[in-house]
Design a protein around this motif. Structure first.
Motif, PDB file in Angstrom:
ATOM      1  N   PRO A 291      81.106 100.478 -68.269  1.00 49.21           N
ATOM      2  CA  PRO A 291      79.657 100.262 -68.326  1.00 49.21           C
ATOM      3  C   PRO A 291      79.274  98.802 -68.110  1.00 49.21           C
ATOM      4  O   PRO A 291      78.183  98.508 -67.632  1.00 49.21           O
ATOM      5  N   GLU A 292      80.201  97.894 -68.384  1.00 51.49           N
ATOM      6  CA  GLU A 292      79.930  96.466 -68.213  1.00 51.49           C
ATOM      7  C   GLU A 292      79.670  96.081 -66.761  1.00 51.49           C
ATOM      8  O   GLU A 292      79.184  94.984 -66.497  1.00 51.49           O
ATOM      9  N   ILE A 293      79.956  96.977 -65.820  1.00 53.09           N
ATOM     10  CA  ILE A 293      79.667  96.690 -64.413  1.00 53.09           C
ATOM     11  C   ILE A 293      78.193  96.327 -64.241  1.00 53.09           C
ATOM     12  O   ILE A 293      77.830  95.506 -63.415  1.00 53.09           O
ATOM     13  N   GLY A 294      77.338  96.911 -65.052  1.00 51.14           N
ATOM     14  CA  GLY A 294      75.898  96.651 -64.972  1.00 51.14           C
ATOM     15  C   GLY A 294      75.503  95.245 -65.362  1.00 51.14           C
ATOM     16  O   GLY A 294      74.380  94.813 -65.098  1.00 51.14           O
ATOM     17  N   GLN A 295      76.408  94.494 -65.965  1.00 53.10           N
ATOM     18  CA  GLN A 295      76.123  93.118 -66.373  1.00 53.10           C
ATOM     19  C   GLN A 295      76.332  92.109 -65.250  1.00 53.10           C
ATOM     20  O   GLN A 295      76.003  90.937 -65.398  1.00 53.10           O
ATOM     21  N   LEU A 296      76.857  92.559 -64.136  1.00 51.84           N
ATOM     22  CA  LEU A 296      77.107  91.667 -62.997  1.00 51.84           C
ATOM     23  C   LEU A 296      75.830  91.537 -62.159  1.00 51.84           C
ATOM     24  O   LEU A 296      75.766  91.960 -61.003  1.00 51.84           O
ATOM     25  N   ALA A 297      74.822  90.940 -62.756  1.00 53.11           N
ATOM     26  CA  ALA A 297      73.471  90.912 -62.191  1.00 53.11           C
ATOM     27  C   ALA A 297      73.375  90.197 -60.846  1.00 53.11           C
ATOM     28  O   ALA A 297      72.457  90.461 -60.079  1.00 53.11           O
ATOM     29  N   GLN A 298      74.307  89.298 -60.531  1.00 60.00           N
ATOM     30  CA  GLN A 298      74.259  88.551 -59.273  1.00 60.00           C
ATOM     31  C   GLN A 298      75.113  89.169 -58.171  1.00 60.00           C
ATOM     32  O   GLN A 298      75.179  88.630 -57.066  1.00 60.00           O
ATOM     33  N   LEU A 299      75.741  90.304 -58.462  1.00 60.76           N
ATOM     34  CA  LEU A 299      76.646  90.926 -57.506  1.00 60.76           C
ATOM     35  C   LEU A 299      75.903  91.340 -56.237  1.00 60.76           C
ATOM     36  O   LEU A 299      74.880  92.015 -56.302  1.00 60.76           O
ATOM     37  N   LYS A 300      76.437  90.924 -55.095  1.00 60.40           N
ATOM     38  CA  LYS A 300      75.836  91.259 -53.804  1.00 60.40           C
ATOM     39  C   LYS A 300      76.692  92.244 -53.005  1.00 60.40           C
ATOM     40  O   LYS A 300      76.172  93.031 -52.237  1.00 60.40           O
ATOM     41  N   ILE A 301      78.005  92.199 -53.193  1.00 59.76           N
ATOM     42  CA  ILE A 301      78.922  93.069 -52.447  1.00 59.76           C
ATOM     43  C   ILE A 301      79.850  93.765 -53.435  1.00 59.76           C
ATOM     44  O   ILE A 301      80.514  93.107 -54.233  1.00 59.76           O
ATOM     45  N   LEU A 302      79.895  95.094 -53.349  1.00 62.97           N
ATOM     46  CA  LEU A 302      80.773  95.884 -54.198  1.00 62.97           C
ATOM     47  C   LEU A 302      81.512  96.890 -53.328  1.00 62.97           C
ATOM     48  O   LEU A 302      80.898  97.725 -52.659  1.00 62.97           O
ATOM     49  N   LYS A 303      82.842  96.774 -53.338  1.00 63.63           N
ATOM     50  CA  LYS A 303      83.680  97.676 -52.551  1.00 63.63           C
ATOM     51  C   LYS A 303      84.550  98.491 -53.503  1.00 63.63           C
ATOM     52  O   LYS A 303      85.367  97.944 -54.230  1.00 63.63           O
ATOM     53  N   LEU A 304      84.341  99.786 -53.459  1.00 63.28           N
ATOM     54  CA  LEU A 304      85.070 100.725 -54.313  1.00 63.28           C
ATOM     55  C   LEU A 304      85.712 101.826 -53.478  1.00 63.28           C
ATOM     56  O   LEU A 304      85.966 102.919 -53.967  1.00 63.28           O
ATOM     57  N   ASN A 305      85.962 101.540 -52.211  1.00 67.79           N
ATOM     58  CA  ASN A 305      86.495 102.571 -51.330  1.00 67.79           C
ATOM     59  C   ASN A 305      87.958 102.888 -51.643  1.00 67.79           C
ATOM     60  O   ASN A 305      88.720 102.034 -52.091  1.00 67.79           O
ATOM     61  N   SER A 306      88.292 104.136 -51.477  1.00 65.78           N
ATOM     62  CA  SER A 306      89.652 104.645 -51.665  1.00 65.78           C
ATOM     63  C   SER A 306      90.182 104.388 -53.073  1.00 65.78           C
ATOM     64  O   SER A 306      91.329 103.981 -53.267  1.00 65.78           O
ATOM     65  N   THR A 307      89.335 104.614 -54.045  1.00 69.94           N
ATOM     66  CA  THR A 307      89.778 104.618 -55.434  1.00 69.94           C
ATOM     67  C   THR A 307      89.823 106.092 -55.842  1.00 69.94           C
ATOM     68  O   THR A 307      89.963 106.942 -54.979  1.00 69.94           O
ATOM     69  N   GLN A 308      89.672 106.402 -57.083  1.00 67.25           N
ATOM     70  CA  GLN A 308      89.667 107.804 -57.522  1.00 67.25           C
ATOM     71  C   GLN A 308      88.401 108.145 -58.298  1.00 67.25           C
ATOM     72  O   GLN A 308      88.409 109.028 -59.146  1.00 67.25           O
ATOM     73  N   LEU A 309      87.310 107.450 -57.985  1.00 65.89           N
ATOM     74  CA  LEU A 309      86.056 107.668 -58.709  1.00 65.89           C
ATOM     75  C   LEU A 309      85.531 109.081 -58.485  1.00 65.89           C
ATOM     76  O   LEU A 309      85.426 109.541 -57.355  1.00 65.89           O
ATOM     77  N   ARG A 310      85.197 109.740 -59.566  1.00 64.21           N
ATOM     78  CA  ARG A 310      84.603 111.074 -59.490  1.00 64.21           C
ATOM     79  C   ARG A 310      83.127 111.049 -59.839  1.00 64.21           C
ATOM     80  O   ARG A 310      82.391 111.964 -59.507  1.00 64.21           O
ATOM     81  N   VAL A 311      82.701 109.994 -60.524  1.00 68.05           N
ATOM     82  CA  VAL A 311      81.309 109.854 -60.969  1.00 68.05           C
ATOM     83  C   VAL A 311      80.915 108.389 -60.844  1.00 68.05           C
ATOM     84  O   VAL A 311      81.710 107.501 -61.149  1.00 68.05           O
TER      85      VAL A 311
END
Length: 161
Positions: free
Chosen positions: A19-39
């Motif tokens: 949930p702490e991902i939401g604290q990265l308020a200045q984030l401009k680029i997020l790459k989550l490709n080829s992980t195992q995220l289901r949600v």
């Protein structure tokens, strides 16, 4: 870490994001490709400065309507997610310049895509799309986007409805 602007977790065996991902308020680029995220966690949609998001090749199956909250997105990659539909809220991404939705199970694009006036590239290869003719006939924005038309007509299997 709150000043972090680029985060790449590609090719890591992540099944969830904290949930702490939401604290990265200045984030401009997020790459989550080829992980195992289901949600995708709701906190992801608090990243209102995000300009580029790649969640390709994950077993998601759907994109939540909250995607429309990422109003600064310029580049969105949703390849290989086993998507059957795109949420209507995709049309709220009015800064979007590139949308890649290839290798899914999409049979239609939502009519809200006509609101993507800055869209320059639409990659929808390896889908079976039915594109409502009025998207081309009534909305000059699409008639002026030669790259988009080329992709739609040559790479997408097109069925009139």
């Amino acid at each position: 870490m709150t000043q972090l602007q680029h985060l790449d977790f590609s090719l890591n065996p992540l099944s969830t994001l904290p949930p702490e991902i939401g604290q990265l308020a200045q984030l401009k680029i997020l790459k989550l490709n080829s992980t195992q995220l289901r949600v995708l966690p709701p906190e992801l949609f608090q990243l209102t400065q995000l300009e580029e998001l790649d969640i390709s090749h994950n077993p998601l199956g759907e994109i939540p309507p909250e995607i429309g909250q990422l109003a600064q997105l310029k580049k969105l990659k949703l390849n290989g997610l086993q998507l059957r539909v795109l949420p209507t809220e995709i049309g709220q991404l009015t800064q979007l310049e590139e949308l890649s939705i290839r290798n899914n199970q999409l049979s239609m694009l939502p009519k809200s895509v006509i609101q993507l006036k800055k869209l320059e590239t639409l990659d929808c290869r390896k889908n079976l799309l039915s594109i409502p003719p009025e998207i081309f006939e009534r909305h000059s924005i699409w008639q002026n986007l030669e790259k988009v038309q080329e992709v739609l007509h040559h790479y997408c299997q097109y069925n009139e409805i």
